[in-house]
Design a protein around this motif. Structure first.
Motif, PDB file in Angstrom:
ATOM      1  N   MET A   1       0.898  -1.184  -0.143  1.00 48.98           N
ATOM      2  CA  MET A   1       0.080  -0.023  -0.010  1.00 48.98           C
ATOM      3  C   MET A   1       0.973   1.178  -0.080  1.00 48.98           C
ATOM      4  SD  MET A   1      -2.649   1.456   2.937  1.00 48.98           S
ATOM      5  CE  MET A   1      -1.393   1.980   3.835  1.00 48.98           C
ATOM      6  N   LYS A   2       0.595   2.264  -1.061  1.00 45.50           N
ATOM      7  CA  LYS A   2       1.402   3.615  -0.903  1.00 45.50           C
ATOM      8  C   LYS A   2       1.002   4.238   0.276  1.00 45.50           C
ATOM      9  CE  LYS A   2      -1.967   6.409  -3.248  1.00 45.50           C
ATOM     10  NZ  LYS A   2      -2.301   7.272  -4.418  1.00 45.50           N
ATOM     11  N   ASN A   3       1.909   5.246   0.764  1.00 44.60           N
ATOM     12  CA  ASN A   3       1.788   5.932   1.680  1.00 44.60           C
ATOM     13  C   ASN A   3       0.412   7.043   1.488  1.00 44.60           C
ATOM     14  OD1 ASN A   3       3.992   5.163   3.200  1.00 44.60           O
ATOM     15  ND2 ASN A   3       5.178   6.636   2.260  1.00 44.60           N
ATOM     16  N   ILE A   4      -0.318   7.204   2.413  1.00 47.69           N
ATOM     17  CA  ILE A   4      -1.418   7.943   2.090  1.00 47.69           C
ATOM     18  C   ILE A   4      -1.618   9.181   3.066  1.00 47.69           C
ATOM     19  CG2 ILE A   4      -3.028   6.555   3.679  1.00 47.69           C
ATOM     20  CD1 ILE A   4      -5.442   7.078   1.991  1.00 47.69           C
ATOM     21  N   ASN A   5      -1.756  10.393   2.433  1.00 51.98           N
ATOM     22  CA  ASN A   5      -1.680  11.451   3.109  1.00 51.98           C
ATOM     23  C   ASN A   5      -3.077  11.799   3.887  1.00 51.98           C
ATOM     24  OD1 ASN A   5      -3.302  13.048   1.462  1.00 51.98           O
ATOM     25  ND2 ASN A   5      -1.474  13.378   0.401  1.00 51.98           N
ATOM     26  N   GLN A   6      -3.009  13.035   4.737  1.00 51.42           N
ATOM     27  CA  GLN A   6      -4.010  13.309   5.675  1.00 51.42           C
ATOM     28  C   GLN A   6      -5.305  13.581   4.699  1.00 51.42           C
ATOM     29  OE1 GLN A   6      -3.243  16.694   8.281  1.00 51.42           O
ATOM     30  NE2 GLN A   6      -1.394  15.471   8.839  1.00 51.42           N
ATOM     31  N   LYS A   7      -5.107  14.433   3.507  1.00 53.72           N
ATOM     32  CA  LYS A   7      -6.243  14.830   2.832  1.00 53.72           C
ATOM     33  C   LYS A   7      -6.934  13.684   1.790  1.00 53.72           C
ATOM     34  CE  LYS A   7      -7.554  17.720  -1.039  1.00 53.72           C
ATOM     35  NZ  LYS A   7      -8.365  16.894  -1.671  1.00 53.72           N
ATOM     36  N   GLU A   8      -6.000  12.639   1.777  1.00 52.41           N
ATOM     37  CA  GLU A   8      -6.501  11.462   0.971  1.00 52.41           C
ATOM     38  C   GLU A   8      -7.331  10.511   2.053  1.00 52.41           C
ATOM     39  OE1 GLU A   8      -3.285  10.397  -2.393  1.00 52.41           O
ATOM     40  OE2 GLU A   8      -2.665   9.858  -0.208  1.00 52.41           O
ATOM     41  N   ILE A   9      -7.027  10.380   3.139  1.00 53.48           N
ATOM     42  CA  ILE A   9      -7.587   9.732   4.125  1.00 53.48           C
ATOM     43  C   ILE A   9      -9.053  10.582   4.328  1.00 53.48           C
ATOM     44  CG2 ILE A   9      -7.673   9.232   6.680  1.00 53.48           C
ATOM     45  CD1 ILE A   9      -4.729   8.757   6.669  1.00 53.48           C
ATOM     46  N   VAL A  10      -9.041  11.757   4.382  1.00 48.51           N
ATOM     47  CA  VAL A  10     -10.221  12.539   4.907  1.00 48.51           C
ATOM     48  C   VAL A  10     -11.264  12.272   3.660  1.00 48.51           C
ATOM     49  CG1 VAL A  10     -11.185  14.739   4.921  1.00 48.51           C
ATOM     50  CG2 VAL A  10      -9.369  14.088   6.442  1.00 48.51           C
ATOM     51  N   ASP A  11     -10.676  12.532   2.573  1.00 49.04           N
ATOM     52  CA  ASP A  11     -11.350  12.232   1.123  1.00 49.04           C
ATOM     53  C   ASP A  11     -12.207  10.851   1.213  1.00 49.04           C
ATOM     54  OD1 ASP A  11     -11.081  14.935   0.857  1.00 49.04           O
ATOM     55  OD2 ASP A  11      -9.664  14.449  -0.903  1.00 49.04           O
ATOM     56  N   LEU A  12     -11.369   9.766   1.540  1.00 43.08           N
ATOM     57  CA  LEU A  12     -11.731   8.655   1.396  1.00 43.08           C
ATOM     58  C   LEU A  12     -13.102   8.294   2.168  1.00 43.08           C
ATOM     59  CD1 LEU A  12     -11.601   5.740   0.032  1.00 43.08           C
ATOM     60  CD2 LEU A  12      -9.693   5.206   1.969  1.00 43.08           C
ATOM     61  N   ILE A  13     -12.882   8.514   3.462  1.00 42.62           N
ATOM     62  CA  ILE A  13     -13.878   8.568   4.583  1.00 42.62           C
ATOM     63  C   ILE A  13     -14.973   9.521   4.248  1.00 42.62           C
ATOM     64  CG2 ILE A  13     -14.553   8.701   6.836  1.00 42.62           C
ATOM     65  CD1 ILE A  13     -11.787   8.209   7.880  1.00 42.62           C
ATOM     66  N   GLN A  14     -15.063  10.563   3.632  1.00 41.01           N
ATOM     67  CA  GLN A  14     -16.074  11.624   3.363  1.00 41.01           C
ATOM     68  C   GLN A  14     -16.670  10.962   2.134  1.00 41.01           C
ATOM     69  OE1 GLN A  14     -15.994  15.013   4.728  1.00 41.01           O
ATOM     70  NE2 GLN A  14     -18.019  14.598   4.154  1.00 41.01           N
ATOM     71  N   THR A  15     -16.005   9.974   1.268  1.00 38.35           N
ATOM     72  CA  THR A  15     -16.737   9.434   0.049  1.00 38.35           C
ATOM     73  C   THR A  15     -17.269   8.190   0.431  1.00 38.35           C
ATOM     74  OG1 THR A  15     -14.834  10.558  -1.393  1.00 38.35           O
ATOM     75  CG2 THR A  15     -16.258   8.705  -2.148  1.00 38.35           C
ATOM     76  N   ARG A  16     -16.840   7.118   1.257  1.00 38.87           N
ATOM     77  CA  ARG A  16     -17.302   5.724   1.502  1.00 38.87           C
ATOM     78  C   ARG A  16     -18.228   5.676   2.715  1.00 38.87           C
ATOM     79  NH1 ARG A  16     -16.820   2.086  -2.067  1.00 38.87           N
ATOM     80  NH2 ARG A  16     -16.764   0.667  -0.194  1.00 38.87           N
ATOM     81  N   LEU A  17     -18.121   6.496   3.754  1.00 36.46           N
ATOM     82  CA  LEU A  17     -18.836   6.698   5.069  1.00 36.46           C
ATOM     83  C   LEU A  17     -20.511   6.583   4.583  1.00 36.46           C
ATOM     84  CD1 LEU A  17     -19.237   6.171   7.732  1.00 36.46           C
ATOM     85  CD2 LEU A  17     -18.819   8.396   7.961  1.00 36.46           C
TER      86      LEU A  17
ATOM     87  N   LEU B   1      -6.645  -0.509   5.655  1.00 39.46           N
ATOM     88  CA  LEU B   1      -6.395  -0.268   4.186  1.00 39.46           C
ATOM     89  C   LEU B   1      -5.643  -1.219   3.571  1.00 39.46           C
ATOM     90  CD1 LEU B   1      -5.902   3.483   4.114  1.00 39.46           C
ATOM     91  CD2 LEU B   1      -8.063   2.164   3.082  1.00 39.46           C
ATOM     92  N   LYS B   2      -4.766  -2.165   4.475  1.00 39.11           N
ATOM     93  CA  LYS B   2      -3.978  -2.959   4.130  1.00 39.11           C
ATOM     94  C   LYS B   2      -4.742  -4.306   3.864  1.00 39.11           C
ATOM     95  CE  LYS B   2      -0.209  -1.465   7.008  1.00 39.11           C
ATOM     96  NZ  LYS B   2       1.002  -1.717   8.056  1.00 39.11           N
ATOM     97  N   ARG B   3      -5.833  -4.508   4.182  1.00 41.69           N
ATOM     98  CA  ARG B   3      -6.596  -5.707   3.926  1.00 41.69           C
ATOM     99  C   ARG B   3      -8.056  -5.335   3.371  1.00 41.69           C
ATOM    100  NH1 ARG B   3      -5.807  -9.548   9.297  1.00 41.69           N
ATOM    101  NH2 ARG B   3      -3.678  -9.664   9.427  1.00 41.69           N
ATOM    102  N   GLU B   4      -8.210  -6.198   2.183  1.00 40.67           N
ATOM    103  CA  GLU B   4      -9.373  -5.681   1.517  1.00 40.67           C
ATOM    104  C   GLU B   4     -10.541  -5.777   2.398  1.00 40.67           C
ATOM    105  OE1 GLU B   4     -11.464  -7.185  -2.755  1.00 40.67           O
ATOM    106  OE2 GLU B   4      -9.663  -8.337  -2.044  1.00 40.67           O
ATOM    107  N   ASN B   5     -11.381  -4.956   1.973  1.00 38.20           N
ATOM    108  CA  ASN B   5     -12.790  -4.437   2.620  1.00 38.20           C
ATOM    109  C   ASN B   5     -12.801  -4.575   4.300  1.00 38.20           C
ATOM    110  OD1 ASN B   5     -14.180  -5.331   0.470  1.00 38.20           O
ATOM    111  ND2 ASN B   5     -13.803  -7.639   0.671  1.00 38.20           N
TER     112      ASN B   5
END
Length: 347
Positions: free
Chosen positions: A1-17, A67-71
């Motif tokens: 898994m590539k390094n993920i920054n703060q903005k990417e984490i926030v955007d990911l949760i904002q999209t998926r939740l 994020l290291k494991r699927e689902n």
């Protein structure tokens, strides 16, 4: 898994939740924070419901591990959404909360007392609303907002609120006592607190004088206020057939022990101070008092045995009470009975 920054984490949760809310569409805000717990800093993402003001903290390390494991992240977010949905069902919205905290008629049946030791709460002495009870113990006042995930959410009633509500402290105290009468007091053997709720007050059978008992409310939250129930204390005195000691275990419960006249009160006071000084025994926010109390059966009143002890005054050797039936030694202060915590949602 590539390094993920703060903005990417926030955007990911904002999209998926939102995918896990189903038909229930709620507005929420996702932010990145640096948190501190027990002097250790860690990064976390907060998810706050816009209409309720309630938020959950998710440590970034937990997110990265998922994020290291699927689902796994979807499983985490599904749990977060479930908790937030529970908030939506049980907690008032921001506008409703505002109405609740500005209308005495709306809040009166939600008012409750939290017992505190004034000598341990200097800000309360200066800026709080309280009524003296016994020795340093005072009744402070809170209003129930709701229950979330087994935890009580409540708000402090401050002096300025009395002005807004146009009521006196005496009126508030009387209402809180009336509400207390409707609650179910609970007296159990110390070993049975988690295993069963065999309420000894209901049975009215004689209590064993060598045993230690837990006195609280059925919710196990802010249960020390049951000491304001004169009828309950009188019944315990009758069941013991004697006066009894009251150990201030925490704001959530007290410990009860029959008085025989042979006890070492100095040892008891040292034990209380030792227990309160140990954060593994009592959360510092939940400390009730360093003093010992006695219920005098004939006078039908509680008397305070004041303590001058601090955690530095003695070796932490606990006063022990033997159970004659099992020879088990129970150290006061070792009680770990709360499965729920009272959350101060507002201050």
């Amino acid at each position: 898994m590539k390094n993920i920054n703060q903005k990417e984490i926030v955007d990911l949760i904002q999209t998926r939740l939102p995918l896990f809310f189903g038909d229930q569409k709620e507005r929420f805000q996702v932010e990145f924070h640096t948190m501190r717990k027990e002097n250790v800093e860690y990064e976390a993402v907060s998810v706050t419901l816009s209409d309720h003001g309630f938020g959950l903290q998710i440590p970034v390390e937990v997110i990265k591990t998922c994020l290291k494991r699927e689902n796994n992240l979807d499983s985490l977010l599904q749990d977060v959404a479930a908790q937030l949905r529970a908030v939506c069902r049980q907690m008032p919205k921001t506008d409703q909360l505002s109405s609740l905290l500005t209308s005495y008629e709306a809040m009166r049946e939600r008012v409750f007392i939290r017992l505190r030791d004034l000598s341990l709460c200097e800000p309360l002495r200066q800026h709080g609303v309280y009524t003296p009870v016994c020795g340093p113990l005072v009744a402070t006042y809170r209003v129930k907002i709701g229950h979330v995930a087994g935890s009580l959410q409540s708000a402090d009633i401050a002096p300025e609120m009395l002005e807004t509500l146009d009521i006196s402290k005496e009126t508030l105290h009387a209402q809180a006592l009336k509400n207390l009468q409707a609650e179910r007091p609970l007296l159990v053997k110390i070993g049975n607190a988690l295993k069963e709720r065999n309420n000894l007050l209901a049975s009215k059978k004689p209590l064993k004088r060598h045993r230690l008992y837990i006195l609280t409310l059925d919710s196990y939250l802010n249960g020390a206020r049951v000491l304001l129930r004169d009828d309950v204390l009188a019944q315990i005195g009758e069941q013991f057939g004697s006066d009894f000691y009251i150990f201030p275990s925490s704001i959530h419960e007290v410990l009860i022990y029959a008085k025989t006249g042979q006890e070492n009160e100095r040892g008891m006071l040292q034990t209380i101070a030792a227990s309160n000084a140990n954060p593994l025994t009592v959360d510092p926010r939940d400390v009730l008092s360093n003093d010992l109390f006695v219920y005098e059966r004939d006078k039908k009143k509680i008397t305070c045995i004041a303590s001058n002890y601090t955690s530095e005054d003695f070796e932490p050797v606990l006063f022990e009470i033997g159970d004659k039936e099992s020879d088990e030694k129970i150290a006061i202060g070792s009680v770990q009975m709360l499965q729920e915590k009272d959350s101060d949602r507002l201050h």
